[in-house]
Design an enzyme around this catalytic site. Sequence first.
Site, PDB file in Angstrom:
ATOM      1  N   PRO A 177      55.482 -50.374  97.730  1.00  0.00           N
ATOM      2  CA  PRO A 177      54.036 -50.240  97.565  1.00  0.00           C
ATOM      3  C   PRO A 177      53.401 -49.020  97.995  1.00  0.00           C
ATOM      4  CG  PRO A 177      54.769 -52.056  98.991  1.00  0.00           C
ATOM      5  CD  PRO A 177      55.921 -51.212  98.590  1.00  0.00           C
ATOM      6  N   GLU A 178      52.262 -48.533  97.196  1.00  0.00           N
ATOM      7  CA  GLU A 178      51.687 -47.589  97.580  1.00  0.00           C
ATOM      8  C   GLU A 178      50.348 -47.907  98.763  1.00  0.00           C
ATOM      9  OE1 GLU A 178      51.048 -44.509  94.540  1.00  0.00           O
ATOM     10  OE2 GLU A 178      52.977 -45.329  93.766  1.00  0.00           O
ATOM     11  N   LYS A 231      50.232 -45.448 104.033  1.00  0.00           N
ATOM     12  CA  LYS A 231      51.380 -46.634 103.790  1.00  0.00           C
ATOM     13  C   LYS A 231      51.677 -47.292 105.007  1.00  0.00           C
ATOM     14  CE  LYS A 231      52.979 -43.878  99.972  1.00  0.00           C
ATOM     15  NZ  LYS A 231      53.912 -42.782  99.502  1.00  0.00           N
ATOM     16  N   ARG A 234      49.997 -37.727 112.670  1.00  0.00           N
ATOM     17  CA  ARG A 234      50.942 -36.991 111.899  1.00  0.00           C
ATOM     18  C   ARG A 234      50.443 -37.118 110.399  1.00  0.00           C
ATOM     19  NH1 ARG A 234      55.278 -40.433 113.601  1.00  0.00           N
ATOM     20  NH2 ARG A 234      54.978 -40.488 115.959  1.00  0.00           N
ATOM     21  N   ASN A 243      54.464 -42.551  94.062  1.00  0.00           N
ATOM     22  CA  ASN A 243      55.109 -41.646  92.826  1.00  0.00           C
ATOM     23  C   ASN A 243      54.290 -42.050  91.716  1.00  0.00           C
ATOM     24  OD1 ASN A 243      56.791 -39.579  91.762  1.00  0.00           O
ATOM     25  ND2 ASN A 243      58.139 -41.206  91.158  1.00  0.00           N
ATOM     26  N   ARG A 247      62.511 -36.975  93.594  1.00  0.00           N
ATOM     27  CA  ARG A 247      61.701 -38.332  93.019  1.00  0.00           C
ATOM     28  C   ARG A 247      61.435 -37.939  91.422  1.00  0.00           C
ATOM     29  NH1 ARG A 247      59.268 -41.197  96.793  1.00  0.00           N
ATOM     30  NH2 ARG A 247      59.068 -42.950  95.115  1.00  0.00           N
TER      31      ARG A 247
END
Length: 311
Positions: free
Chosen positions: A2-3, A52, A153, A207, A299
């Site tokens: 999942p994004e 995420k 981060r 992606n 990717r």
Amino acid sequence: MPEGHSIHRLARQFGDVFAGGRLAVSSPQGRFAAGAALLNGHTLVNADAHGKHLFLHFEHGMVLHVHLGLYGAWDFGGDGEFRGASSIGAPRRVGEREVAGETGVDLPAYAGPPAPVGAVRVRLAGEHGWADLRGATTCAAITEDEAAAVLGRLGPDPLHNPGPLRTPYPLNEANVNREDFVQRVLGRRTPVATLLMDQKVIAGVGNVYRAEVLFRQRLDPLLPGRALTAAVAGRIWDDTAAVMSDGVRDGRIITTTPGFWSDKTSLPPTEEAHFVYRRHGQPCRVCGTPVALAEHAARKLYWCPLCQSSA
DNA sequence: CGACAATGTGTAA
DNA sequence: TACACCTTGTCGA
């Protein structure tokens, strides 16, 4: 898999159905037994997401930190009250499966969660429902300070635009996150396609949104950040925020507009939902040129070599 | 039924 | 750059 839009939906779901109640926390699979013991029997205060990452905050100062990674998923189920509170509606996608009884049918009284099936890393069970987590990259019981370090981060999240939920960014200043993103892009030698996948630059893009936003903005994926103007970088942020907000609403990634749908009266099937993602070799929806595919930083990168040409 | 890819990331080489 | 992580859906034999 999942994004960011899926993680924000999950946070909403946990808040809706579990916040304010004590939870039984266990690890049927055993790999999270020690962490589950730290949370078991405590009350969930609230749930939030950044990029995420999912954070479930408990009343005693501990946080369940979950990152689904490539194939993690939550399953939900419960009684009628649970389903009434559930904000995850009919269309469900990877990462947010709800597996209780049929909708609109008489539901049996909630007799507790079913026997766990497969490798359930953690199970949360409340008064009216349960949630099972499988396959996550990260599942840890951490302190609020450690949760803040995780946020530190991460870059700005377009789904916190402009008001962040729980982020290091100042409240009540419109466009703070947008300007932060722009500054993290401008001047960089790194290709914009790589920058959009860097969670320190923009948190929550994966992606699919990477490929789709670059197409929508007609940008060559290999343009370095320093080739962009502040206005163009700002438009990337705005468009990402728009399509990801749609994703939160729809529970799906749909980046094409109704003009590209064969049936404009309802949301499109998967085959019509994207401009370029996983459409390698098929004609571009705008110009007909075959969609290109390249392996880029490990990717798959999809783009239209004509629409997105910088020459 | 096996091989493989997948909306991701961290670590080692 | 490669691989580990460890799950599911899809495709071909």
